[in-house]
Design an enzyme around this catalytic site. Sequence first.
Site, PDB file in Angstrom:
ATOM      1  N   ASP A 196      10.447 -35.265  29.243  1.00  0.00           N
ATOM      2  CA  ASP A 196      10.617 -34.102  30.117  1.00  0.00           C
ATOM      3  C   ASP A 196      10.571 -34.458  31.608  1.00  0.00           C
ATOM      4  O   ASP A 196       9.878 -35.394  32.014  1.00  0.00           O
ATOM      5  CB  ASP A 196       9.506 -33.092  29.805  1.00  0.00           C
ATOM      6  CG  ASP A 196       9.826 -31.703  30.299  1.00  0.00           C
ATOM      7  OD1 ASP A 196      11.002 -31.291  30.185  1.00  0.00           O
ATOM      8  OD2 ASP A 196       8.906 -31.020  30.783  1.00  0.00           O
ATOM      9  N   HIS A 197      11.299 -33.675  32.394  1.00  0.00           N
ATOM     10  CA  HIS A 197      11.314 -33.786  33.860  1.00  0.00           C
ATOM     11  C   HIS A 197      11.501 -35.225  34.324  1.00  0.00           C
ATOM     12  O   HIS A 197      10.731 -35.754  35.130  1.00  0.00           O
ATOM     13  CB  HIS A 197      10.038 -33.200  34.454  1.00  0.00           C
ATOM     14  CG  HIS A 197      10.115 -31.726  34.687  1.00  0.00           C
ATOM     15  ND1 HIS A 197      10.958 -31.157  35.617  1.00  0.00           N
ATOM     16  CD2 HIS A 197       9.471 -30.702  34.074  1.00  0.00           C
ATOM     17  CE1 HIS A 197      10.820 -29.846  35.585  1.00  0.00           C
ATOM     18  NE2 HIS A 197       9.931 -29.545  34.646  1.00  0.00           N
ATOM     19  N   SER A 217       6.203 -35.946  29.833  1.00  0.00           N
ATOM     20  CA  SER A 217       6.865 -35.890  31.137  1.00  0.00           C
ATOM     21  C   SER A 217       6.827 -37.233  31.847  1.00  0.00           C
ATOM     22  O   SER A 217       6.039 -38.125  31.504  1.00  0.00           O
ATOM     23  CB  SER A 217       6.195 -34.840  32.025  1.00  0.00           C
ATOM     24  OG  SER A 217       4.912 -35.294  32.426  1.00  0.00           O
ATOM     25  N   GLY A 237       7.103 -23.734  32.986  1.00  0.00           N
ATOM     26  CA  GLY A 237       5.973 -23.057  33.606  1.00  0.00           C
ATOM     27  C   GLY A 237       5.501 -21.840  32.841  1.00  0.00           C
ATOM     28  O   GLY A 237       5.058 -20.847  33.433  1.00  0.00           O
TER      29      GLY A 237
END
Length: 280
Positions: A83-84, A49, A206
């Site tokens: 990611d993100h 991330s 999540g």
Amino acid sequence: MLTPTGEIVAEARRLGVGAGAFNVITVEHAEAVVSGAEAAGCAVILQISENAVRFHHGRLAPIAAAARAVAELSTVAVGLHLDHVESDELFDQAAANGFGSAMYDASKLEYADNVAATACAVARGHAAGLWVESELGEVGGKDGAHKPGVRTNPAEAAAFVQSTGVDALAVAVGSSHAMTNRDARLDHELIELLHDAVSVPLVLHGSSGVPDDELRAAVRGGLVKINIGTALNIAFTGAIRAAIAQDVTVVDPRKYLRTARHDMAETVTKALRVLTGATP
């Protein structure tokens, strides 16, 4: 073997199983994820991330190189995913560092701005050979940036995919980042509506806080890429705490990191068996 993320997700979708995507913070995380995947006999996705890159002094290359090397030596298919990503600069570094995919996160923006920013990122990503994931409907638990209780609207999701050209869509259906208790309940009716409305694979973020039965039902309902991070950190930190409590004189990190890596690997194996319907 290093494998494009899109191929791993497409195969999981074809088989009707979940593709496990696990967060990597240290090289021990990467080794544990791949070891756990090999024990399960499953393909897996290593994802780094933007927060993890920030932890590594804002430098992507070192941790990416480590994860890529672990992936290349694996006996199962391993994807590498960034990611993100909110930073355009970081997003544009993905392909050059061996990533097959990236998740561009403009979900803090209003819908129209999210569409515009994501469409631009998708165009750049596709030109570089990336499979691009994005997000619509805020997933809770990220330092207050995402509002709990928000859900992704199926009609809006379909329009978003059509307007942006994304290859996968992360949706808000009841999970939350950074959960340490596994008591989240997903909106399975919404998952089925999203599956019917959206043409690309759906992603659940999540997932550490989601019980096994809920994950199985979510995969049956149409979710494909399942992101797991906190569960690894629980195993990692728990093993280190236990090892140091047992011997407070220990100073060699290998003595407790070995156990931490082993416990993370077991967590990965169990999760992949849930997502693929394999016998424990």
